[in-house]
Structure formats: structure tokens, C-alpha cells
Design an enzyme around this catalytic site. Structure first.
Site, short mmCIF file in Angstrom:
data_model
loop_
_atom_site.label_atom_id
_atom_site.label_comp_id
_atom_site.label_asym_id
_atom_site.label_seq_id
_atom_site.Cartn_x
_atom_site.Cartn_y
_atom_site.Cartn_z
N HIS A 212 -28.56 19.69 -53.09
CA HIS A 212 -28.02 20.86 -52.99
C HIS A 212 -29.22 22.14 -53.29
O HIS A 212 -30.08 21.70 -54.38
CB HIS A 212 -27.17 21.13 -54.01
CG HIS A 212 -25.90 22.23 -53.60
ND1 HIS A 212 -26.35 23.43 -53.90
CD2 HIS A 212 -24.85 22.40 -52.70
CE1 HIS A 212 -25.33 24.46 -53.49
NE2 HIS A 212 -24.42 23.57 -52.78
N ASP B 237 -19.91 18.19 -49.88
CA ASP B 237 -19.88 17.81 -48.58
C ASP B 237 -19.53 16.31 -48.51
O ASP B 237 -18.75 15.80 -47.57
CB ASP B 237 -20.88 18.10 -47.47
CG ASP B 237 -20.92 19.50 -47.39
OD1 ASP B 237 -20.00 20.31 -47.22
OD2 ASP B 237 -22.12 20.12 -47.74
#
Length: 378
Positions: free
Chosen positions: A264, A315
Site C-alpha cells: 500500500h 482489497d
């Protein structure tokens, strides 16, 4: 004024916000000062909208009033349904459909000509946009499958109503709760690319519909909103192969393939939202009697933890959650927008409160002093 170039504006502080707090090293995320772990499973998406837009949790009466107001705005004008039907017939990309319909909604909004700094008008527009986008997405998906749209119901919560409109039947309690929590966890996440896009648009004193349209266009990019779709493709590829997830991942890493759902831009540790969604992925697997998608995901996470420095992001587990709810993979990113629209609107409201045109500079590195030659002499 510094001339140092920060590619992608990484590390550059361009505004102040009271909305969401992120500590990427500690793996912390909070809305308005509340840690997500404390409310994600308990507070509804409607409550979180109230918190983000108004600064405080609603009282029971305020919650009932707001939820009813949101529910009453769900249906679409006949012309908008006609537009969605035409886009479905053209096999339009779902995110492109969302962008087009969001822009079109302004034509039917009674507050479209309100002043940009009219907070009550902006709240009303924000409520309508947030309420109508799920109806548009569900109608589009059904129409492209040859089914008719399912009319929204005002007696259902925001998350439950979307799943009802999408599948034509009421979801079970686990699915409804899981989807509501997913909306809560995706609602805001600091100054991400799509939120910044919305703020830039708003800073020109453009309207809320334009800001949300800008944000959807930004979210559509593969580097922002499409990771969970790629995660599910990976899980299906593993399922269809003759290898187990450990062997598949080992070979993929050795080949230099990027493993979707890991890493991320902000978090250096496990995304705090991933743990919450993982529990719902497991619950959905238990309810359906098919745990394999969750089990594959756990095996991949454990392998990545042992062999790489990367941890799962939000996700990673949302992919198997949505798949087990019967949601088509190519609308995972549009579903992201159904949630993040709450954060976009909150940031735009905040931008309007103390607005300054967002106008960064670029350092010119081209030639100078070149001599102009008229067209007939070239």
C-alpha cells in the site's frame, strides 16, 4: 519557495483535514478520531455518513431521519434509467457508466444551481448522489444481463437494498452485514488520488456533481480502484490450476509477477481494514459451505508474510467477500465508488468551508529561447 520535485506529491502536505487519520507504520485508521476497529462492525454506513458529513455520531432520532431521507432519494428519473439502458446495450465499461450517470444526475437535481458555499444545498445534493449511485449500478448490471431493474425499497438499509436490487432477492444477514461493513471501511482514506481529484475540482468552486464525476474518473484507473478485481482473478487462476496456493504464489513471485492485494502507498504493515474483512470472508464461506476462497487467501497471506515484506491491503479480502455474494468481478471498482462517495463529499464540504484554489507548479525542463518560424517558411 522550494523547487524540489516530489513525484506524485509523495510526502507533500497540501491541506488539513478533520476527517480520517492514518498511521501507516502502526497500521491505524480512524474517522473523526474514532478507530475503525471500535465501530466498523457496529455502526451502519448511514451512521458513518452522518459522522463524516456532520462531525458527530447521530442520535437515534437523527439517524432515523437521515436514513429515511437517504432511502427516499434512491429512485432515478425515467430518463436516467433510459440512459443506463442505452449504456448497457453498448456494453459500456461499468466505471465509465458510473461517471456518465453521475454527471447526468445534475440535470435532475433541484439544487443544481445553488451557490457552492450553500452547505444545506450541498448536503442535499450529496444525499441524492449517494442514494442514487447504487440504484444506477444495480440497474446497469441487471440490464446488461437481460433482466429488468429492481426498484429500490425504502424499508431496507443502504447496503441491504443494494444487494436486493442487484440480485432480485433479499440477502441473508451475514451478507448484508458484511457488505455494510465493507462500505464503512471503504468510506474514507485520507487524501488518496480520487479524493484529491474531487478537492481540486471543488477548489475551483465547481459543483458537487462535477467533483464526484472527477473522483470516479480517477478511481477508474488501474493504480487506484481495481486491485480487488485482480485479486479475485488470481484466486480463480489458483483454483483452476493443478497447484496449491503455496506453490502457485512461490512460482508467481519467482517469475516477478506482482501479487495483487499486497502493499500500500501508505501502510507499511497490514492494512487494519484487511483483518475485519477477512473475518467476513470466512463467515461467508462458512455460510455457503465453500471455504476455499477464504482458505486460498489465508495461505497466500501466510506465504507472503514468510517470503516477502508485503502485507495485505483492504482489497485482498474484499475480493472473496464480494465474489461469495454473487457480485460480478467487473463491478468491484464501481462498488468501491458507492462507498468512497461518502468520503469524497465529506472532503468537498470541508474544502468549501475554507477554500483556496489548488494550483501547484511544475518545474519547466524544456528548451528556451527557440526562434519562431512562420508556417510558410517551414
Amino acid at each position: 519557495m522550494s523547487d524540489e520535485v516530489k513525484r506524485g506529491l509523495e510526502g507533500v502536505v497540501v491541506s488539513e483535514s478533520r476527517l480520517s487519520y492514518i498511521d501507516g507504520d502502526a497500521g491505524e485508521l480512524g474517522y473523526r478520531g474514532y478507530a475503525i476497529e471500535d465501530f466498523a462492525r457496529e455502526a451502519s454506513f448511514e451512521e458513518v455518513l452522518s459522522l463524516l458529513w456532520n462531525g458527530e455520531w447521530p442520535t437515534p432520532d437523527e439517524h432515523d431521519e437521515f436514513a429515511a431521507r437517504l432511502a427516499a432519494e434512491r429512485d432515478l428519473d425515467t430518463a436516467v434509467y433510459d440512459l443506463i439502458e442505452e449504456l448497457a446495450a453498448q456494453d459500456e465499461n461499468p466505471m465509465a457508466m458510473m461517471r456518465t450517470v453521475t454527471s447526468a444526475l445534475s440535470a435532475y437535481d433541484e439544487d443544481v444551481d445553488a451557490d457552492p458555499d450553500d452547505r444545506e444545498a450541498n448536503l442535499a445534493k450529496g444525499c441524492r448522489i449517494t442514494a442514487k449511485l447504487p440504484t444506477a449500478l444495480a440497474a446497469f448490471d441487471r440490464l446488461r444481463r437481460g433482466d429488468g431493474p429492481v426498484a429500490p425499497r425504502e424499508d431496507l438499509g443502504h447496503a441491504e437494498n443494494f444487494l436486493y436490487m442487484l440480485n432480485g432477492e433479499l440477502p441473508d444477514d451475514v451478507a448484508a452485514e458484511a457488505f455494510d461493513t465493507a462500505l464503512v471501511l471503504h468510506a474514507d482514506h485520507g487524501l488518496n488520488a480520487s479524493t484529491f481529484s474531487a478537492m481540486v475540482t471543488t477548489s475551483t468552486l465547481s459543483d458537487l456533481h462535477s467533483g464526484v464525476t472527477s473522483a470516479i474518473g480517477t478511481l477508474a484507473g488501474g493504480l487506484h480502484g481495481g486491485a480487488n478485481q485482480n485479486v479475485m482473478r488470481m484466486l480463480k487462476e489458483i483454483d483452476e490450476s493443478e497447484r496449491g496456493p503455496d506453490e502457485w504464489i512461490e512460482e508467481a513471485v519467482a517469475e516477478g509477477r506482482r501479487i495483487p492485494g499486497f502493499g500500500h502507498r501508505v501502510y507499511n504493515v497490514r492494512d487494519p481494514r484487511a483483518a475485519i474483512l477477512a473475518s467476513y470472508s470466512e463467515q461467508l464461506g462458512e455460510t455457503s459451505g465453500e471455504r476455499k476462497w477464504y482458505d486460498y487467501s489465508v495461505a497466500i497471506e501466510e506465504h507472503m508474510a514468510e517470503e516477502t515484506k508485503f502485507a495485505p491491503n483492504v482489497d485482498f479480502y474484499s475480493a472473496s467477500m464480494y465474489y461469495q455474494m454473487g457480485i460480478p468481478m467487473d463491478i468491484y471498482t464501481p462498488i468501491f465508488s458507492l462507498s468512497r462517495v461518502g468520503g469524497w463529499i465529506a472532503h468537498m464540504l470541508e474544502q468549501y468551508e475554507d477554500n483556496r484554489l489548488i494550483r501547484p507548479r511544475a518545474r519547466y525542463v524544456g528548451e528556451r529561447g527557440r526562434e519562431f518560424v512562420p508556417l510558410d517558411e517551414r
